[in-house]
Design a protein around this motif. Structure first.
Motif, PDB file in Angstrom:
ATOM      1  N   VAL A   1      21.030  -4.681  21.672  1.00  0.00           N
ATOM      2  CA  VAL A   1      21.232  -3.761  22.575  1.00  0.00           C
ATOM      3  C   VAL A   1      21.692  -2.357  21.936  1.00  0.00           C
ATOM      4  O   VAL A   1      21.208  -1.312  22.326  1.00  0.00           O
ATOM      5  CB  VAL A   1      21.627  -4.102  23.865  1.00  0.00           C
ATOM      6  CG1 VAL A   1      23.190  -4.160  23.978  1.00  0.00           C
ATOM      7  CG2 VAL A   1      21.245  -3.041  24.931  1.00  0.00           C
ATOM      8  N   VAL A   2      22.762  -2.696  21.315  1.00  0.00           N
ATOM      9  CA  VAL A   2      23.406  -1.586  20.834  1.00  0.00           C
ATOM     10  C   VAL A   2      22.739  -0.758  19.750  1.00  0.00           C
ATOM     11  O   VAL A   2      22.694   0.396  19.466  1.00  0.00           O
ATOM     12  CB  VAL A   2      24.967  -1.985  20.234  1.00  0.00           C
ATOM     13  CG1 VAL A   2      25.427  -0.735  19.402  1.00  0.00           C
ATOM     14  CG2 VAL A   2      25.810  -2.460  21.124  1.00  0.00           C
ATOM     15  N   ALA A   3      22.260  -1.781  18.930  1.00  0.00           N
ATOM     16  CA  ALA A   3      21.224  -1.092  17.876  1.00  0.00           C
ATOM     17  C   ALA A   3      19.939  -0.362  18.416  1.00  0.00           C
ATOM     18  O   ALA A   3      19.540   0.666  17.973  1.00  0.00           O
ATOM     19  CB  ALA A   3      20.610  -2.246  16.833  1.00  0.00           C
TER      20      ALA A   3
ATOM     21  N   MET B   1      25.898   7.592  19.420  1.00  0.00           N
ATOM     22  CA  MET B   1      25.962   7.184  20.856  1.00  0.00           C
ATOM     23  C   MET B   1      27.384   6.247  20.961  1.00  0.00           C
ATOM     24  O   MET B   1      27.450   5.242  20.288  1.00  0.00           O
ATOM     25  CB  MET B   1      24.820   6.379  21.308  1.00  0.00           C
ATOM     26  CG  MET B   1      24.426   6.168  22.623  1.00  0.00           C
ATOM     27  SD  MET B   1      25.502   4.538  23.179  1.00  0.00           S
ATOM     28  CE  MET B   1      24.865   3.159  21.944  1.00  0.00           C
ATOM     29  N   ASP B   2      28.140   6.756  21.896  1.00  0.00           N
ATOM     30  CA  ASP B   2      29.399   5.883  22.006  1.00  0.00           C
ATOM     31  C   ASP B   2      29.403   5.185  23.384  1.00  0.00           C
ATOM     32  O   ASP B   2      30.605   4.704  23.666  1.00  0.00           O
ATOM     33  CB  ASP B   2      30.758   6.732  21.802  1.00  0.00           C
ATOM     34  CG  ASP B   2      30.564   8.058  22.678  1.00  0.00           C
ATOM     35  OD1 ASP B   2      29.769   7.985  23.390  1.00  0.00           O
ATOM     36  OD2 ASP B   2      31.595   8.603  22.560  1.00  0.00           O
TER      37      ASP B   2
ATOM     38  N   ASP C   1      25.549  -4.031  30.813  1.00  0.00           N
ATOM     39  CA  ASP C   1      26.835  -3.258  30.973  1.00  0.00           C
ATOM     40  C   ASP C   1      26.931  -1.898  30.563  1.00  0.00           C
ATOM     41  O   ASP C   1      26.243  -1.389  29.802  1.00  0.00           O
ATOM     42  CB  ASP C   1      28.109  -3.904  29.915  1.00  0.00           C
ATOM     43  CG  ASP C   1      27.961  -5.376  30.397  1.00  0.00           C
ATOM     44  OD1 ASP C   1      27.951  -5.973  31.766  1.00  0.00           O
ATOM     45  OD2 ASP C   1      28.447  -6.198  29.459  1.00  0.00           O
ATOM     46  N   SER C   2      27.269  -1.246  31.389  1.00  0.00           N
ATOM     47  CA  SER C   2      27.830   0.369  31.151  1.00  0.00           C
ATOM     48  C   SER C   2      26.432   0.971  31.077  1.00  0.00           C
ATOM     49  O   SER C   2      26.238   2.173  30.423  1.00  0.00           O
ATOM     50  CB  SER C   2      28.482   0.629  30.004  1.00  0.00           C
ATOM     51  OG  SER C   2      29.787  -0.117  29.955  1.00  0.00           O
ATOM     52  N   PHE C   3      25.330   0.885  31.775  1.00  0.00           N
ATOM     53  CA  PHE C   3      24.298   1.502  31.882  1.00  0.00           C
ATOM     54  C   PHE C   3      24.228   2.679  32.696  1.00  0.00           C
ATOM     55  O   PHE C   3      23.584   3.896  32.026  1.00  0.00           O
ATOM     56  CB  PHE C   3      22.928   0.671  32.502  1.00  0.00           C
ATOM     57  CG  PHE C   3      21.811   1.450  32.476  1.00  0.00           C
ATOM     58  CD1 PHE C   3      21.113   1.725  31.608  1.00  0.00           C
ATOM     59  CD2 PHE C   3      21.491   1.620  34.105  1.00  0.00           C
ATOM     60  CE1 PHE C   3      19.797   2.428  31.632  1.00  0.00           C
ATOM     61  CE2 PHE C   3      20.202   2.310  34.144  1.00  0.00           C
ATOM     62  CZ  PHE C   3      19.325   2.669  33.021  1.00  0.00           C
ATOM     63  N   LYS C   4      24.985   2.994  33.732  1.00  0.00           N
ATOM     64  CA  LYS C   4      24.963   4.185  34.510  1.00  0.00           C
ATOM     65  C   LYS C   4      25.259   5.226  33.571  1.00  0.00           C
ATOM     66  O   LYS C   4      24.491   6.563  33.815  1.00  0.00           O
ATOM     67  CB  LYS C   4      26.187   4.043  35.606  1.00  0.00           C
ATOM     68  CG  LYS C   4      26.027   5.138  36.664  1.00  0.00           C
ATOM     69  CD  LYS C   4      27.160   4.908  37.633  1.00  0.00           C
ATOM     70  CE  LYS C   4      26.971   6.329  38.835  1.00  0.00           C
ATOM     71  NZ  LYS C   4      27.221   7.523  38.099  1.00  0.00           N
ATOM     72  N   PRO C   5      26.420   5.409  32.742  1.00  0.00           N
ATOM     73  CA  PRO C   5      26.415   6.546  31.963  1.00  0.00           C
ATOM     74  C   PRO C   5      25.130   7.015  31.165  1.00  0.00           C
ATOM     75  O   PRO C   5      25.073   8.347  30.800  1.00  0.00           O
ATOM     76  CB  PRO C   5      27.547   6.432  30.905  1.00  0.00           C
ATOM     77  CG  PRO C   5      28.266   5.311  31.624  1.00  0.00           C
ATOM     78  CD  PRO C   5      27.268   4.547  32.444  1.00  0.00           C
TER      79      PRO C   5
END
Length: 795
Positions: A239-241, A251-252, A172-176
């Motif tokens: 993945v967040v870590a 990184m947000d 999810d939200s990889f494009k940014p």
């Protein structure tokens, strides 16, 4: 890592000798004293890289051991392990039987160390090359996962035979990540996420990348909601870590994983159906906030209670589909067969799959009439259905005719299938029907290029006319086209005068010949700078010395065949080698096609980017594309290879990418630029190089962007390089860039006349331009002018 060889022989002395030779060559060796010991050892310890297997052993000989080994490999879906037979038996029937069973080679006892190692190296090198080609064609280079096509093929087998959970996983939200941190960081995140996926599913699971940020995994043995939830939790936590480790604690971006899952075989075992249902579950996660999972169930995806009369895709599929698929061919009536036939033809064309059409026409034998004939016609249709695969289809065209469509079949297998249908019918029902048949094979590129036996050819080189006649007769009877030559010089002359499309599949080369022996002929053949250097060569010899064999193998010969010829051995060895080379060529062809496909995709992306860059300048729309094309033409005239011409074209497309950082007001200013504005313009080569240097896979892309404004006399920018210190590609693109500028309308002037352009190019030789490439551009202009004149004259 050392290669692992298993040696199986009931003779302890042979085991010690082989073990000593192999260990001395840095190979790991396992010695076993019987075929049963091998079959008991492999399930527990795994498969080796190669097996040396004695033929004559008590209780279970080498042939029976190989047969049971192949059966076990098939049962566990493992690749065939290369096997070399060990034997002191000179009986040609032994060798013939071995090759028929698929043995890779034979080694005579007692062992000659050099010959043993050469034969092992040949077999393992061939296997390694084929594995590498398969890997290139099936592995996603970034993540190491199966690519989309290979995922479908592998997971189709897994879903058909294994219990577990099929998961569609979306990052999810990889494009940014790409937009903010760049594609290089994006690749690192994708790679990290792939490693997280692999570590989160049970051991023995299968993972693939469908493209972009979409992944698929078959979690082996997972059958409960709790485990699916646990896997999803791991994905989202890790993945967040991982992302913060790569991009910093600040990184947000709301990265996470959404999972659409379906249990197998609870909801079926057809991968294509299951992946659609898993995708449906994934959509359910996406519309409900992401970062979670959804398990497919028939109840949860039923129609809304208020609108039960409207069928959904699942209910429609249930009506159209088969509840269970019987293991027989699909029979359709004429009306239903026509659209299916057309679709299959389209599918074959798109996916390069071959097929065969067969028409069976039946008539009664003498004494058969009435109801018996009608019953036999019906029964023949049932017999065809039972004899074929579930992927084949048939239609009863008339009461006494059956049209059969055999899908995904090789040309050399079609007659076997057709004969099997008729032979088993006769054995079961007798000769009560007179059966006539017609067939038409529908080939693909692979078949055309590699699999047509009638196109196989062998070149035999021997100074003994009797040997030429005997070998020619043996191979011709096997359907192989034979060309006979009587000397090494004749071989080299023949190759030099032959188009590469007509090169033989194999050369049989006598060792001892006057003037030029076989070794020298092979050495010279390998020095030829064309595809001829790669033609496989087998030596013919009556010399039993190990030195002869060692020397031949070291020169690159694939095998040796002893004279006088034994027909069965000669025929089988030749066919075995041709089939091996054909398989290698098939794999190479597939990799080449995929590489070309990826290259064209890259070119289209770059062309789109170049077009976007050109929109900044209202006066130079299409400039980058024209410069790239001119540069490619210059490169062609300069003698560059086609591949290198494409590289020049790509660099030409991106030469002005740095203009992204130049304000539009400066680029489109109709008046002369101020010194300050020109200083800004002069920064675009450096900015272009900075943008392109992030593409690590092709560092040359920066060359044209950075150096296309350098001058041959050293008065250019940004580095003031001169002469041949300027990279050659940049010198080419400098000419192409200047030509397009002179032949286009600009904000500060109109386009120049052809005479004026030639005058400017000529005057700039040795100062602004490399004289060589300026002259080539002038000759291209004259060619184009002559062509335009010819076209006008033709009109």
């Amino acid at each position: 890592m050392a290669k692992w060889i298993m040696v199986v022989d009931d003779d302890t002395a042979n085991l010690k000798m082989a073990g000593h030779i192999l260990s001395r060559n840095n190979m790991r060796v396992t010695a076993l004293k019987s075929g049963q010991a091998l079959l008991d050892y492999i399930p527990d310890k795994g498969f080796p890289d190669l097996i040396l297997l004695d033929i004559k052993m008590p209780e279970m000989d080498g042939f029976e051991t190989l047969k049971q080994l192949r059966s076990y490999e098939e049962s566990v879906n493992a690749e065939k392990t290369p096997v070399i037979f060990l034997t002191a038996d000179e009986d040609t029937n032994t060798e013939t039987r071995g090759f028929e069973m698929g043995v890779s080679d034979f080694v005579r006892k007692p062992f000659n160390p050099d010959v043993l190692m050469r034969r092992i190296d040949n077999v393992m090198s061939s296997r390694s090359e084929m594995q590498n080609l398969k890997s290139e064609a099936s592995i996603d280079k970034l993540t190491g996962f199966l690519n989309k096509g290979a995922s479908e093929a592998e997971l189709s087998k897994v879903c058909a035979n294994t219990t577990g959970c099929l998961m569609m996983i979306d990052l999810d939200s990889f494009k940014p990540v790409n937009d903010i941190y760049g594609h290089d960081m994006g690749d690192k995140v994708l790679l990290g996420f792939a490693q997280i996926v692999k570590s989160s599913v049970p051991e023995g699971s299968t993972c693939g990348r469908l493209g972009g940020d979409e992944f698929v995994a078959f979690a082996k043995g997972v059958v409960t909601d709790e485990v699916v939830a646990e896997i999803t939790g791991k994905l989202n936590d890790k993945v967040v870590a991982m992302a913060k480790d790569l991009m910093g604690e600040d990184m947000d971006i709301p990265l996470g994983a959404s999972v659409g899952a379906i249990y197998v075989p609870r909801h079926g075992n057809d991968y294509n159906t299951l992946i659609k249902l898993a995708d449906k579950s994934l959509y359910n996660v996406k519309k409900n906030g992401k970062h979670g999972y959804s398990l497919y169930s028939a109840e949860s995806f039923d129609d809304d209670e208020d609108d039960v009369t409207v069928p959904d895709i699942r209910s429609i599929s249930g009506i159209l589909g088969e509840r269970t698929i019987p293991d027989v061919a699909l029979q359709l009536d004429k009306d239903s067969f026509a659209p299916v036939y057309r679709y299959v033809i389209r599918y074959m064309t798109r996916n390069r799959i071959s097929a065969c059409k067969v028409l069976f026409s039946l008539s009664p034998a003498e004494g058969v009439d009435g109801q018996e004939y009608i019953d036999l016609l019906d029964e023949f249709g049932n017999h065809i259905r039972q004899s074929l695969r579930k992927t084949d289809i048939l239609m009863r065209y008339r009461k006494n005719q059956y049209f059969v469509f055999l899908t995904d079949i090789r040309e050399d297998s079609t007659n076997k299938v057709i004969d099997h249908i008729t032979d088993t019918w006769v054995s079961q029902m007798g000769n009560k029907l007179v059966i006539s048949k017609e067939s038409e094979f529908l080939g693909n590129d692979y078949e055309k290029n590699f699999n047509k036996k009638k196109s196989r050819s062998v070149l035999i080189v021997d100074d003994d006319n009797m040997n030429l006649q005997v070998a020619g007769k043996i191979l011709s009877s096997a359907g192989i086209r034979v060309t006979a030559l009587r000397s090494g010089k004749a071989l080299l002359d023949y190759i030099e005068g032959t188009n590469h499309h007509q090169y033989p599949d194999l050369i049989l080369l006598d060792v001892k010949m006057p003037e030029m022996d076989g070794f020298e002929a092979l050495r010279r053949l390998r020095l030829i700078s064309s595809a001829a250097a790669k033609i496989p060569v087998v030596f013919l010899t009556a010399d039993e010395s190990s030195g002869t064999e060692s020397r031949g193998l070291s020169l690159g010969a694939m095998d040796f065949i002893r004279k006088p010829f034994v027909p069965e051995v000669l025929s089988l060895r030749v066919q075995h080698i041709i089939e091996l080379v054909t398989l290698q060529n098939q794999l190479s062809y597939e990799v080449k096609m995929k590489t070309q496909e990826n290259r064209m995709l890259l070119i289209h992306v770059v062309e789109s980017l170049a077009a976007a860059i050109d929109t900044k300048d209202i006066y130079t729309r299409g400039h980058s594309g024209r410069v790239a094309e001119y540069a490619r033409r210059i490169a062609k005239h300069a003698g560059y290879s086609e591949f290198r011409q494409e590289e020049v074209y790509m660099m030409g497309l991106l030469h002005d990418v740095g203009k992204i950082g130049v304000p539009n007001s400066i680029i489109n200013k109709p008046a002369s630029l101020t010194d300050e504005e020109f200083a800004v313009i002069k920064k675009h080569p450096g900015m272009g190089a900075q943008i392109l240097e992030n593409i690590k896979e092709d560092p040359e892309l920066t060359i044209a962007a950075k150096f296309h404004h350098e001058r041959f006399d050293g008065k250019g920018y940004p580095d003031g390089l001169s002469g041949f210190d300027i990279p050659e590609v940049a010198r080419i693109i400098a000419v192409a860039d200047a030509f397009d500028a002179m032949s286009s309308d600009r904000s500060y002037r109109g386009k120049l006349s052809e005479e004026k352009i030639i005058e400017q190019l000529t005057g700039g030789r040795g100062t602004q331009f490399d004289p060589k490439f300026a002259d080539i551009m002038i000759s291209i202009m004259k060619e184009d002018k002559d062509l335009q004149k010819k076209e006008r004259d033709d009109e």
